[in-house]
Motif scaffolding. Structure first.
Motif, mmCIF file in Angstrom:
data_model
loop_
_atom_site.group_PDB
_atom_site.id
_atom_site.type_symbol
_atom_site.label_atom_id
_atom_site.label_comp_id
_atom_site.label_asym_id
_atom_site.label_seq_id
_atom_site.Cartn_x
_atom_site.Cartn_y
_atom_site.Cartn_z
ATOM 1 N N LEU A 43 24.590 -64.669 3.828
ATOM 2 C CA LEU A 43 25.706 -65.584 4.055
ATOM 3 C C LEU A 43 26.133 -66.203 2.721
ATOM 4 C CD1 LEU A 43 27.617 -67.112 5.911
ATOM 5 C CD2 LEU A 43 25.787 -68.728 6.396
ATOM 6 N N ALA A 44 25.155 -66.545 1.905
ATOM 7 C CA ALA A 44 25.480 -67.137 0.601
ATOM 8 C C ALA A 44 26.311 -66.175 -0.238
ATOM 9 C CB ALA A 44 24.201 -67.500 -0.135
ATOM 10 N N TRP A 45 25.932 -64.889 -0.172
ATOM 11 C CA TRP A 45 26.683 -63.890 -0.938
ATOM 12 C C TRP A 45 28.108 -63.790 -0.408
ATOM 13 C CZ3 TRP A 45 29.342 -59.302 -0.505
ATOM 14 C CH2 TRP A 45 29.528 -58.574 -1.698
ATOM 15 N N ALA A 46 28.252 -63.767 0.905
ATOM 16 C CA ALA A 46 29.578 -63.640 1.507
ATOM 17 C C ALA A 46 30.458 -64.841 1.156
ATOM 18 C CB ALA A 46 29.450 -63.499 3.020
ATOM 19 N N LEU A 47 29.845 -66.029 1.127
ATOM 20 C CA LEU A 47 30.626 -67.227 0.812
ATOM 21 C C LEU A 47 31.047 -67.231 -0.647
ATOM 22 C CD1 LEU A 47 28.615 -69.918 2.783
ATOM 23 C CD2 LEU A 47 30.889 -69.053 3.310
ATOM 24 N N THR A 94 42.758 -65.517 9.769
ATOM 25 C CA THR A 94 43.720 -65.805 8.701
ATOM 26 C C THR A 94 43.307 -66.950 7.785
ATOM 27 O OG1 THR A 94 44.889 -66.894 10.467
ATOM 28 C CG2 THR A 94 45.859 -64.853 9.600
ATOM 29 N N LEU A 95 42.943 -68.075 8.392
ATOM 30 C CA LEU A 95 42.636 -69.230 7.552
ATOM 31 C C LEU A 95 41.144 -69.423 7.371
ATOM 32 C CD1 LEU A 95 45.284 -71.692 8.967
ATOM 33 C CD2 LEU A 95 45.308 -70.517 6.774
ATOM 34 N N LEU A 96 40.397 -68.955 8.367
ATOM 35 C CA LEU A 96 38.965 -69.246 8.415
ATOM 36 C C LEU A 96 38.230 -68.781 7.152
ATOM 37 C CD1 LEU A 96 37.225 -70.611 10.420
ATOM 38 C CD2 LEU A 96 36.844 -68.460 11.588
ATOM 39 N N THR A 97 38.494 -67.552 6.716
ATOM 40 C CA THR A 97 37.747 -66.990 5.597
ATOM 41 C C THR A 97 37.929 -67.809 4.324
ATOM 42 O OG1 THR A 97 38.289 -64.881 6.604
ATOM 43 C CG2 THR A 97 37.194 -64.794 4.482
ATOM 44 N N ASP A 98 39.093 -68.465 4.204
ATOM 45 C CA ASP A 98 39.357 -69.188 2.965
ATOM 46 C C ASP A 98 39.083 -70.673 3.043
ATOM 47 O OD1 ASP A 98 40.162 -66.853 1.745
ATOM 48 O OD2 ASP A 98 42.167 -66.993 2.637
ATOM 49 N N ARG A 99 38.569 -71.129 4.169
ATOM 50 C CA ARG A 99 38.346 -72.565 4.297
ATOM 51 C C ARG A 99 37.288 -73.054 3.324
ATOM 52 N NH1 ARG A 99 38.435 -74.915 10.334
ATOM 53 N NH2 ARG A 99 37.312 -76.570 9.283
ATOM 54 N N ALA A 100 37.564 -74.172 2.722
ATOM 55 C CA ALA A 100 36.629 -74.694 1.720
ATOM 56 C C ALA A 100 35.325 -75.140 2.362
ATOM 57 C CB ALA A 100 37.271 -75.849 0.968
ATOM 58 N N ASP A 101 35.390 -75.582 3.634
ATOM 59 C CA ASP A 101 34.179 -76.115 4.260
ATOM 60 C C ASP A 101 33.486 -75.072 5.148
ATOM 61 O OD1 ASP A 101 36.121 -75.989 6.131
ATOM 62 O OD2 ASP A 101 35.660 -77.930 7.066
ATOM 63 N N LEU A 115 30.457 -75.184 8.101
ATOM 64 C CA LEU A 115 30.651 -74.730 9.478
ATOM 65 C C LEU A 115 29.565 -73.744 9.906
ATOM 66 C CD1 LEU A 115 34.492 -74.058 9.690
ATOM 67 C CD2 LEU A 115 33.189 -75.885 10.788
ATOM 68 N N LEU A 116 29.108 -72.942 8.948
ATOM 69 C CA LEU A 116 28.215 -71.843 9.315
ATOM 70 C C LEU A 116 26.740 -72.153 9.094
ATOM 71 C CD1 LEU A 116 30.283 -68.867 7.914
ATOM 72 C CD2 LEU A 116 29.981 -69.513 10.291
#
Lengths: 412, 485
Positions: free
Chosen positions: A318-322, A390-397, A401-402
């Motif tokens: 998850l850290a890598w994906a973020l 659309t927006l979720l992947t780019d959300r700063a927070d 959330l995860l």
């Protein structure tokens, strides 16, 4: 001192052996007791016959032959200067225990290690003797894991490999400096030399088996090692680097990580706080990423925090994906297997299911939900026929959330 | 459509078939009947499958419907086909205790005739369901391999017989008997379960009726050893009850001889860890940063038993920033009384040698590897006792703090205890003397004997050792001058 009973010895020597994490009984050659004289079978899959409240499985009778030791390694409960009670089994006692436990279906086999008594060679010979009696006199066909002592002669170690399913040599600490400081009697080049020789023998024996059906097997379940986490100052980057070197150079089946845990009568050279158990868990996760998910060691190291350690609150994938959000979202209907494996929440099984299922239908989010354990974790990183984050992947927070909500509580 | 046409010809329209299975795990029987039904084109909603003792489908209950005989399949019926994956999964799923399993298997087989690759579509709810059934059967089988516990009884003919009681969730006993046969081929054993039992006498397998727990033996002397092993191999410092429960759920506990230890192990774990941490307690402590803090801390230190002898801690003396640090072993009788370093006979001898070598003791920082006096009473006298390795290691906390504050360029260790205090391992003085050992901060450690050693010798040996000692001090003085220059 009064004569110790078998039970007292078992208590002392099982207690002394428990800091070795490895308990696997899998991945060896298939064999069974049909047509033989004794008991035992190994069928590829390991079996955990019990679980202790520490969450570890009990698959093998894991004991030391003796916990007397002439070495003085500071992280070890059995070091020369420790005040633990000492005991010693005869090889025959270990054999009887193993067979008695095995016949009652308590265990898959034996994991035997030992403190160094008299000399490395003498100790190794005793270990091999136990395996010899089991295999030759009792025709035991269960699993045997022998810890080998790098300082012993190559010939004795070779014998060990002929009787055992798996052999292992612990590298103990990720850096040479750490080893010199905490295990003054051990030597990195000697350890790695012995690993290299074992690797060569395993490869040679495999090759011989291909040519001659009755060529002897040599450690069919390969070799493994263990590293202690948190006993010296090494950070996760160093540990991951060392582990990937070990996998690469010595063809190890497994590198076990053992979070240094407080031991009775601890050495004062260890001015340590116990590393969180979660750190060990994160290292195992990164290990899996490298072995099954196609991550390079450098990519895992990319997600470490400023202190060189993996984040504790979220898993490394998850850290890598973020951190590398540009690689997402991944289209589950089109993406290559390698890309799907990078999606947090998709394991190897789920990826295989997705690839099989998408030949039959264009996957919707509901379909993906049926194929995975938790859709909530996957959702921000994938596209499906009816889903586009659309927006979720780019959300700063997104991290907040995860990340799992609850925190591991420390004992106090 | 041809399929519908054939259905009109072969099976009477609207007929309902009830198939009675001879045993709940008889996959071969199901397979044979299902093959016939498919060839007669009987759709899944016209068949009900009934286990022994079960009522099966509600609509199949009437005897008029249930006993309808299946017509022979037409000669031109196409062969029934199934994928390898379906067969593998179906064999496992058939053993599940869900009464609807055979109906589900038939529905999938029916659909397979139209689409042979349907098993690949893991997103299909029926495929998913059968995979789930197979998975839980495999898990049950795996747990049976793991949690069957044999107990030994001696038969009348004197041979040992190993008997186990196990309660599986599904109809797996007959299927899994082979695993135990391969593993214990030369042993006489029986596995008793509420769903039937199996017996192996080292040559043939025999099946028996369902058994009760009382039929199995109540104990085995080896269980005492096994329970000891279980309790000893548990590491109380890492409690993970959830991980244990997910793999060894409570429903299995009642048949595991070790399981009743679990509650007490969990309850004792935190207490045991707390004891270990307290014993090694300094993990939470902050390292002192001034010599005054060292003196105060060492005076209150109770980390090793020496400190409980009623003596005082004698800490080092000398200027902070000294270039030379001299380490002795531990305070003696006189040092303990005076509370000062090296005031006894050994100290006086050291002073003489230092003066002769031209080393100014007052410019050096002088301390001991162990801060308290260890002794035994001999009559009225306190007789010196050497500190153990463990005690030296414990006291390194203070010694390392002193070295970090003073930051000497050269450390002179008098005797093996002092050397261990610096290095954390035992070195041989005779081998280590004469050449410096680099410490991790770049300081040099020089090792020589303790002056009290010279006091214990006499005659020629004393003169010889005194000369060596003097030579060691001389080397240190030279090296100090070199470093200064």
């Amino acid at each position: 001192m009064a004569q110790q009973t078998l039970r007292q010895k078992l208590e002392i020597l099982a207690d002394a052996a428990k800091y070795d994490a490895s308990c696997a009984s899998s991945g060896t050659a298939k064999k069974n007791s049909l047509g033989g004289k004794g008991v035992g079978s190994t069928e590829g899959m390991g079996i955990c016959h019990a679980y202790a409240p520490d969450g570890r499985c009990i698959s093998l009778l894991k004991i030391l032959l003796t916990n007397h030791c002439i070495f003085d390694c500071h992280y070890c409960i059995n070091r020369k200067s420790s005040n633990v009670p000492r005991a010693r089994f005869t090889p025959q006692e270990v054999v009887d225990l193993t067979l008695n436990f095995y016949r009652r279906n308590y265990i898959e086999g034996l994991f035997l290690s030992s403190g160094i008594v008299r000399s490395a060679n003498h100790t190794m010979e005793q270990l091999v003797e136990v395996a010899r009696i089991l295999r030759e006199e009792h025709d035991f066909r269960g699993y045997i894991h022998l810890k080998t002592i790098p300082e012993a002669d190559a010939e004795v170690i070779h014998q060990a490999g002929l009787y055992a399913d798996r052999v292992s040599i612990n590298v103990e600490l990720p850096t040479r400096a750490g080893l010199t400081r905490l295990a003054p009697d051990k030597d990195e080049s000697q350890i790695e030399g012995a690993m290299g020789r074992t690797k060569a023998r395993i490869i040679q024996a495999k090759d011989e088996r291909k040519r001659f059906r009755h060529a002897p097997r040599f450690a069919p379940a390969g070799q493994s090692t263990q590293m202690i986490v948190g006993a010296d100052g090494s950070n996760d980057t160093a540990i991951i680097g060392k582990a990937s070197r070990l996998y690469g150079s010595f063809g190890l089946r497994r590198v076990y990580y053992s979070a240094f845990s407080p031991i009775p009568d601890a050495s004062a050279v260890l001015p340590l706080k116990r590393p969180p158990l979660l750190r060990e868990h994160r290292l195992y996760q990164s290990d899996w990423l490298m072995r099954f998910y196609g991550f390079a060691p450098g990519e895992v190291a990319d997600v470490t925090e400023a202190n060189g350690n993996l984040p504790l609150d979220i898993d490394p994938k998850l850290a890598w994906a973020l951190k590398f959000r540009a690689s997402f979202p991944v289209d589950v209907n089109r993406a290559a297997k390698e890309q799907l494996l990078r999606v947090p929440g998709l394991g190897t099984t789920a990826v295989a299911r997705i690839i099989a299922a998408r030949r039959h239908r264009t996957l919707r989010l509901d379909d993906v939900a049926r194929l995975t354990a938790s859709i909530a974790k996957v959702r921000p990183f994938i596209c499906a026929l009816d889903w586009r984050p659309t927006l979720l992947t780019d959300r700063a927070d997104l991290r907040r959330l995860l990340a799992p909500k609850s925190e591991q509580l420390e004992l106090f | 459509m041809t399929a519908q046409k054939r259905s009109g010809q072969n099976a009477s329209l609207g007929a309902h078939y009830a198939i009675h299975l001879p045993a709940p795990d008889d996959f071969a029987f199901w397979r044979e009947r299902a093959r016939g039904l498919i060839q007669c084109d009987v759709p899944p909603d016209r068949v009900s499958w009934i286990e022994p003792g079960g009522t099966g489908d509600l609509f199949a209950e009437g005897p008029s419907r249930g006993d309808k005989r299946l017509p022979p399949p037409p000669a031109d019926a196409p062969p029934v086909r199934a994928s390898q994956r379906f067969l593998t999964v179906a064999r496992s799923a058939a053993l599940h205790s869900d009464p609807a399993r055979f109906g589900l298997l038939y529905r999938l087989l029916w659909r397979l005739q139209r689409n042979l690759r349907i098993m690949e579509d893991k997103a299909d709810p029926e495929v998913r369901r059968i995979e789930e059934l197979a998975k839980s059967v495999r898990r049950d089988a795996h747990k049976m391999h793991a949690f069957v516990r044999f107990r030994e009884v001696t038969e009348e003919d004197g041979t040992p017989h190993f008997v186990a009681w196990f309660e599986p969730d599904h109809h797996i006993v007959r299927a899994e008997a082979a695993f135990f046969m391969r593993r214990f081929a030369n042993m006489r054993w029986s596995i008793l379960t509420p769903r039937g039992s199996v017996h192996w006498d080292a040559e043939t397998m025999r099946e028996g009726p369902p058994a009760r727990r009382e039929d199995a033996p109540g104990g085995d002397p080896v269980e005492v050893l096994w329970r000891s092993y279980y309790a000893s191999t548990f590491n109380p410092a890492r409690l993970k009850v959830g991980a244990m429960l997910s793999e060894m759920p409570k429903k299995y506990w009642k048949n595991l001889p070790e399981a009743d230890l679990i509650p007490q192990l969990i309850a004792g774990a935190q207490a045991r860890e707390a004891v270990m941490v307290r014993a090694g307690a300094r993990e939470e402590r902050v390292r002192p940063t001034t010599l005054a803090e060292v003196a105060k801390g060492a005076a209150n230190c109770r980390d090793c038993p020496i400190a409980d002898c009623g003596t005082r801690a004698v800490t080092g003396e000398g200027p902070e920033g000294a270039r030379l640090m001299i380490i002795g072993e531990q305070p003696g009788d006189q040092e303990d009384m005076a509370g000062r370093m090296f005031v006894g006979p050994a100290g006086q001898l050291l002073d003489q040698h230092l003066t002769r070598a031209g080393i100014d003791r007052s410019a050096a920082y002088v301390t001991n590897a162990v801060k308290h006096f260890k002794f035994t009473w001999k009559g009225k006298h306190r007789l010196h006792q050497s500190p153990g390795a463990k005690e030296i290691d414990t006291c390194r906390w203070w010694l390392e703090a002193e070295r970090a504050i003073v930051q000497p360029r050269i450390v002179l260790a008098l005797g093996a205890s002092a050397a261990r205090g610096m290095l954390g391992r035992t070195v041989s003085v005779s081998k280590a003397r004469g050449t410096p050992i680099m410490l991790d901060d770049g300081a040099e450690l020089w090792v020589t004997v303790h002056p009290s050693y010279l006091l214990r010798l006499d005659g020629e040996a004393q003169a010889q050792q005194a000369a060596l000692f003097a030579a060691d001090l001389e080397a240190v003085r030279e090296r100090l001058a070199e470093l200064a220059g």
